[in-house]
Enzyme design. Sequence first.
Site, PDB file in Angstrom:
ATOM      1  N   TYR A  74      -2.052  -0.785  10.772  1.00 56.25           N
ATOM      2  CA  TYR A  74      -2.340  -1.436   9.483  1.00 56.25           C
ATOM      3  C   TYR A  74      -1.189  -1.151   8.513  1.00 56.25           C
ATOM      4  CZ  TYR A  74      -3.744  -1.545   4.667  1.00 56.25           C
ATOM      5  OH  TYR A  74      -3.739  -1.752   3.314  1.00 56.25           O
ATOM      6  N   SER A  79       0.835  -1.206   0.000  1.00 58.56           N
ATOM      7  CA  SER A  79       0.000   0.000   0.000  1.00 58.56           C
ATOM      8  C   SER A  79       0.867   1.252   0.000  1.00 58.56           C
ATOM      9  CB  SER A  79      -0.886  -0.009   1.256  1.00 58.56           C
ATOM     10  OG  SER A  79      -1.497   1.243   1.446  1.00 58.56           O
ATOM     11  N   LYS A  87       1.997  -3.592   6.618  1.00 60.40           N
ATOM     12  CA  LYS A  87       2.385  -3.642   5.202  1.00 60.40           C
ATOM     13  C   LYS A  87       3.886  -3.389   5.060  1.00 60.40           C
ATOM     14  CE  LYS A  87      -1.625  -4.378   3.290  1.00 60.40           C
ATOM     15  NZ  LYS A  87      -1.921  -5.682   2.670  1.00 60.40           N
TER      16      LYS A  87
HETATM   17  C1  WQD Z   1      -9.806   9.477   0.822  1.00 56.53           C
HETATM   18  C2  WQD Z   1     -10.062  10.970   0.975  1.00 56.53           C
HETATM   19  C3  WQD Z   1     -10.296  11.660   3.255  1.00 56.53           C
HETATM   20  C4  WQD Z   1     -14.042   9.440   3.905  1.00 56.53           C
HETATM   21  C5  WQD Z   1      -7.046   4.576   2.875  1.00 56.53           C
HETATM   22  C6  WQD Z   1      -5.943   3.810   3.521  1.00 56.53           C
HETATM   23  C7  WQD Z   1      -5.024   3.251   2.480  1.00 56.53           C
HETATM   24  C8  WQD Z   1      -5.807   2.455   1.468  1.00 56.53           C
HETATM   25  C9  WQD Z   1      -6.935   3.284   0.873  1.00 56.53           C
HETATM   26  C10 WQD Z   1      -5.682   0.112   2.059  1.00 56.53           C
HETATM   27  C11 WQD Z   1      -9.278  11.588   2.131  1.00 56.53           C
HETATM   28  C12 WQD Z   1     -11.595  11.867   2.490  1.00 56.53           C
HETATM   29  C13 WQD Z   1     -12.875   9.974   3.386  1.00 56.53           C
HETATM   30  C14 WQD Z   1     -15.142  10.291   4.185  1.00 56.53           C
HETATM   31  C15 WQD Z   1     -13.860  12.158   3.387  1.00 56.53           C
HETATM   32  N1  WQD Z   1      -6.362   1.289   2.062  1.00 56.53           N
HETATM   33  N2  WQD Z   1     -12.807  11.306   3.137  1.00 56.53           N
HETATM   34  N3  WQD Z   1     -15.009  11.624   3.928  1.00 56.53           N
HETATM   35  O1  WQD Z   1      -7.370   7.538   3.694  1.00 56.53           O
HETATM   36  O2  WQD Z   1      -6.601   7.993   1.279  1.00 56.53           O
HETATM   37  O3  WQD Z   1      -6.510   5.673   2.180  1.00 56.53           O
HETATM   38  O4  WQD Z   1      -7.739   3.740   1.974  1.00 56.53           O
HETATM   39  O5  WQD Z   1      -4.614  -0.116   1.559  1.00 56.53           O
HETATM   40  O6  WQD Z   1      -4.091   2.416   3.128  1.00 56.53           O
HETATM   41  O7  WQD Z   1      -5.204   4.719   4.316  1.00 56.53           O
HETATM   42  O8  WQD Z   1      -8.723   6.700   1.708  1.00 56.53           O
HETATM   43  O9  WQD Z   1     -11.117   6.802   1.132  1.00 56.53           O
HETATM   44  O10 WQD Z   1     -10.449   6.897   3.589  1.00 56.53           O
HETATM   45  O11 WQD Z   1      -9.995   8.863   2.096  1.00 56.53           O
HETATM   46  O12 WQD Z   1     -13.789  13.395   3.175  1.00 56.53           O
HETATM   47  O13 WQD Z   1     -16.239   9.878   4.677  1.00 56.53           O
HETATM   48  O14 WQD Z   1     -11.433  11.170   1.279  1.00 56.53           O
HETATM   49  O15 WQD Z   1     -10.048  12.734   4.133  1.00 56.53           O
HETATM   50  O16 WQD Z   1      -8.910  12.900   1.744  1.00 56.53           O
HETATM   51  P1  WQD Z   1      -7.269   7.099   2.279  1.00 56.53           P
HETATM   52  P2  WQD Z   1     -10.145   7.268   2.168  1.00 56.53           P
END
Ligand code: WQD
Length: 378
Positions: A166, A141, A170
Amino acid sequence: MANKSLAKVPESTCVLVTGGAGFIGSHTCVELLNKGYRVVVVDDLSNSSKVALDRVRQITGLSADDARLAFYECNILDREALTRVFQENEIDAIIHFAGFKAVGESVQKPLEYYWNNVAGTLVLCSVAREFDVKNIVFSSSATVYGEPDFIPITESCPKHEATNPYGETKSMLERVLTDLYKGDNEWNVVLLRYFNPIGAHESGLIGEDPKGIPNNLLPYVAQVAVGKLACVGVFGDDYPTPDGTGVRDYIHVVDLARGHVAALEWMGGKVGTGEAIGIGSIKGTPAEDGTRRGVGIFNLGTGKGSSVLDVIHAFERACGHELAYEIKPRRAGDVAENYAACDKARDELGWVAEYDLDRMCADSWRWQSTNPNGYAAS
Ligand code: WQD
């Protein structure tokens, strides 16, 4: 000390897919079967559904008893069950997805995450080695980069401490697999660093089916669009980004799945110049049949950043109606911006992501609207 050869044609190659009933795993099974590989899935169904595998058969035209897709319900910590899988199937390579993956949950349950993800992988590799299977593609990741030193992120960007257990699992497992090669040059390892996988197979039959309230943006947006949730919370609009909201590199899950097939081809010495370029990769001495040995590290992304509001508006175009959202405080641990440089995967694996954000949202909407309760009986 030997290792199974991957110089064979796909029709003669058997791939063990751990976590193969999951979101990325099931999409990868489709792409492997489409290419002619035989697939053996191991999954404990703790965060997935067996229905996904029925849908994989439906998509690829396999009957329920077709031996090209076998399934074993077991956890990778179960050495006896894993041994039986290797005894009953001529496994040539492993694509390893199985693991817990909720960032927030990992902070609350570090012991479960280290035990399941790290110890589970150690058992898997120990059993695999007993059967001379040392070809492994690992689901890593972009989280291993932590707060990246620069963007777009290349594979030579230094790794930093992940902001959660998590991500640490990785990073640790990348080190474990690299050390396996350093201790025994028969190992053939590919570490695939995913950015943000979203979307669904164009059939709408398989897709992301998170348990409970989604932590990630896209499944949350999709559930608002289908009416299961009321309003999208946008975690911060004061970041130093074009519209103030977080920017990520969203990649279609089918593109991601195809990257795993490309990695197998690379391991078999069928594509690429043979130079495992970039810091962290280790170019070993190929086997006599041309199959690679060593450690290849590749970012799988699109190279394009999209903001939270970009995603919401793209999903509005996909579902045909406006989506309610409200600005909320920033989420702890989030970085402002994060997207990949994918030149290495293009040059070495011959792989480039094809689908754009509108296609990702259109495919995700088809899955969500035709399966509002995911794989649960509707
Ligand atoms: C994306 C953007 C949030 C939810 C995570 C893991 C990473 C990988 C992918 C496994 C950010 C914003 C989110 C919401 C929002 N997983 N957001 N409202 O955090 O980039 O990555 O998932 O491998 O390891 O860390 O993904 O989809 O949670 O967030 O505004 O309800 O959306 O702040 O900018 P992230 P995400």
